[in-house]
Enzyme design. Sequence first.
Site, PDB file in Angstrom:
ATOM      1  N   ASN A 179      -8.144  -5.511  14.136  1.00  0.00           N
ATOM      2  CA  ASN A 179      -8.466  -4.409  13.234  1.00  0.00           C
ATOM      3  C   ASN A 179      -9.961  -4.160  13.343  1.00  0.00           C
ATOM      4  OD1 ASN A 179      -5.814  -4.547  12.473  1.00  0.00           O
ATOM      5  ND2 ASN A 179      -6.199  -5.263  10.384  1.00  0.00           N
TER       6      ASN A 179
ATOM      7  N   TYR B 267     -13.199  -1.381  12.690  1.00  0.00           N
ATOM      8  CA  TYR B 267     -13.629  -0.151  12.026  1.00  0.00           C
ATOM      9  C   TYR B 267     -15.098   0.186  12.222  1.00  0.00           C
ATOM     10  CZ  TYR B 267      -9.260  -0.288   9.290  1.00  0.00           C
ATOM     11  OH  TYR B 267      -7.947  -0.280   8.894  1.00  0.00           O
TER      12      TYR B 267
ATOM     13  N   GLU C 141      -5.310   1.794  -1.762  1.00  0.00           N
ATOM     14  CA  GLU C 141      -6.319   1.118  -0.941  1.00  0.00           C
ATOM     15  C   GLU C 141      -6.940  -0.067  -1.706  1.00  0.00           C
ATOM     16  OE1 GLU C 141      -7.083   0.980   2.197  1.00  0.00           O
ATOM     17  OE2 GLU C 141      -8.917  -0.158   1.867  1.00  0.00           O
ATOM     18  N   TRP C 142      -6.102  -1.024  -2.089  1.00  0.00           N
ATOM     19  CA  TRP C 142      -6.521  -2.293  -2.684  1.00  0.00           C
ATOM     20  C   TRP C 142      -7.469  -2.096  -3.869  1.00  0.00           C
ATOM     21  CZ3 TRP C 142      -2.867  -5.158  -0.916  1.00  0.00           C
ATOM     22  CH2 TRP C 142      -2.414  -5.007   0.389  1.00  0.00           C
TER      23      TRP C 142
ATOM     24  N   GLU D  97      -5.329  -1.846  13.842  1.00  0.00           N
ATOM     25  CA  GLU D  97      -5.835  -0.874  12.862  1.00  0.00           C
ATOM     26  C   GLU D  97      -7.148  -0.289  13.362  1.00  0.00           C
ATOM     27  OE1 GLU D  97      -6.384  -2.236   8.825  1.00  0.00           O
ATOM     28  OE2 GLU D  97      -4.418  -3.201   8.793  1.00  0.00           O
TER      29      GLU D  97
ATOM     30  N   TRP E 140      -4.731   3.362  11.775  1.00  0.00           N
ATOM     31  CA  TRP E 140      -4.562   3.140  10.338  1.00  0.00           C
ATOM     32  C   TRP E 140      -4.935   4.423   9.638  1.00  0.00           C
ATOM     33  CZ3 TRP E 140      -2.339  -0.520   7.486  1.00  0.00           C
ATOM     34  CH2 TRP E 140      -2.535  -0.446   6.091  1.00  0.00           C
TER      35      TRP E 140
ATOM     36  N   ASN F  30      -2.100 -10.675   8.477  1.00  0.00           N
ATOM     37  CA  ASN F  30      -3.086  -9.617   8.576  1.00  0.00           C
ATOM     38  C   ASN F  30      -4.409 -10.109   7.992  1.00  0.00           C
ATOM     39  OD1 ASN F  30      -3.867  -6.690   8.984  1.00  0.00           O
ATOM     40  ND2 ASN F  30      -4.370  -6.963   6.818  1.00  0.00           N
TER      41      ASN F  30
ATOM     42  N   GLN G 275       0.799  -1.222   0.000  1.00  0.00           N
ATOM     43  CA  GLN G 275       0.000   0.000   0.000  1.00  0.00           C
ATOM     44  C   GLN G 275       0.833   1.274   0.000  1.00  0.00           C
ATOM     45  OE1 GLN G 275      -2.779  -1.673   3.244  1.00  0.00           O
ATOM     46  NE2 GLN G 275      -4.102  -0.372   2.024  1.00  0.00           N
TER      47      GLN G 275
END
Length: 487
Positions: free
Chosen positions: A316, A318, A432-433, A382, A425, A174, A26
């Site tokens: 992680n 969100y 971003e993928w 993250e 993060w 990850n 990334q």
Amino acid sequence: VKVTSEPCNGTFPDGFKWGIATSAYQVEGAWNESGKSRHIWDKYTHDGLAYNHDRGDKAGDSYHHLEEDVQLVKKLHVNYYRFSISWTRIIPHPTKQSKGVNNAGIDYYNRLINELIKNDIEPFVTIYHWDLPLSLQEELGGWNSSDVIDHYVRYADVLFNNFGDRVKHWLTFNEPWVICWMGYGSAEYAPSVKEPIFTPYRCGHNILKAHAETYHLYKRKYFKTQQGKVGITLNTDNMHPKEEKNASHKAAAERAQQFNLGWFANPIFGTGDYPEVMKEYIMKKSRKLKLLPRLPTFNDEEKQKLKGSADFLGLNQYTTSLVEPYTTDVIGYPGDVDVKLSHDPKWKTSGSTWLFVTPWGFREVLNWIKREYNNVRVYITENGITDNNGTLNDVFRVRYYREYIHNLLRAVRDDGCNVQGYIAWCLLDTFEWSSGNHEKFGLYQVDFSDPNRKRTAKKSAGYYSRIVRDNGFKNDEELCTREKEVS
Ligand code: PNW
């Protein structure tokens, strides 16, 4: 959920750690330099599969901004820089007889690690953040094949051997959930395999085995001299019942969490095996459709190896999903779970379709983890949010960090959740993928039209560095939302 407001004040326990993260593909760029070979994301982007045909060939060009980026980390006053190592820089041709280690790759990460330590920043290293050598995918079938396990363990061995004198925190993987579902089920991510019925479960099985082997390799061969810790990073949404008082909704939320976090966490931090409800539901549907068993099984020796095979859980986190039961004949992941996920239209949205602002959910899922895994030691590896323009005056993102970190504070202080550190993060606007350069998570803006990839601090960088310096909130005038009743 009842939400009230209160002053955003209070500090974390002494010794609480702070960090900032990135991952190799990334931010590094230099996709074909110094002996690096191609990985599955190089192929994915060169096939034009990312948004706007964006590629990570150059990304933020961190590879050539090593000293500068370490200074950006330093400005945040954090303890940790979480980054990942690119397998194809270290062992470019794993399937060739020679299987040689590429010294230029070793040199690059030595320079990075030494530069961090010189600046009083501890490296927190992800061994695998999705960039599988392309040869392992094309010749062996990638994570669908158990042949990849030995290759992974050998690669990890090379890292421990070369960097373990200075790296004291390792993450084996990850987000296996994203790898196995989005990479090998839904095909949204590389290697874009679309086979949701068997492949995600096989992928998960191989990753869990590779993780356990690597953990024991470290304990056997390196722990005595290096004294580091080895964990794994898992991702999950907080799974909240759509109707809080409805028993079937509660059961559905629990099932969804077992199929998501529990898939990987239960073998490692729980019983050594997949969650019972997961085994039951997959079996039920396989039988109904007269399919072979789909969830692979661990024998007793493998269960023993898995159980307790991590020194901490990296999380992680969100967002939150609302869950209700939903019986469907759709087979595979996620149809096997028999739930429907939705979002409250009142929740604030972001630059990412899947990311809704639900700070109370952060606290809720940390309490779920505390209950389910005997208050395991957790690092948040993250947490962050996107906008689409990468604006410097990113008050929306400042608010997100404030509210999430405040809910983390409540989880640690009021609920006794064993969280030892928080890693935001992320450092820079990244590749971003599948969303390309379009979604901006960085504390520092990157000008992708500038060949020098100029970096500029956003308001959130200053805000986060203040939280880090104060170890929480001191004299923060804003109000934070507080959820009073966790149902
Ligand atoms: C994580 N989802 O990915 C990754 O670890 C990062 O590399 C990435 O940049 C970050 O989160 C933001 O996306 C996820 O759809 C990707 O639920 C997708 C999902 C979750 C996490």
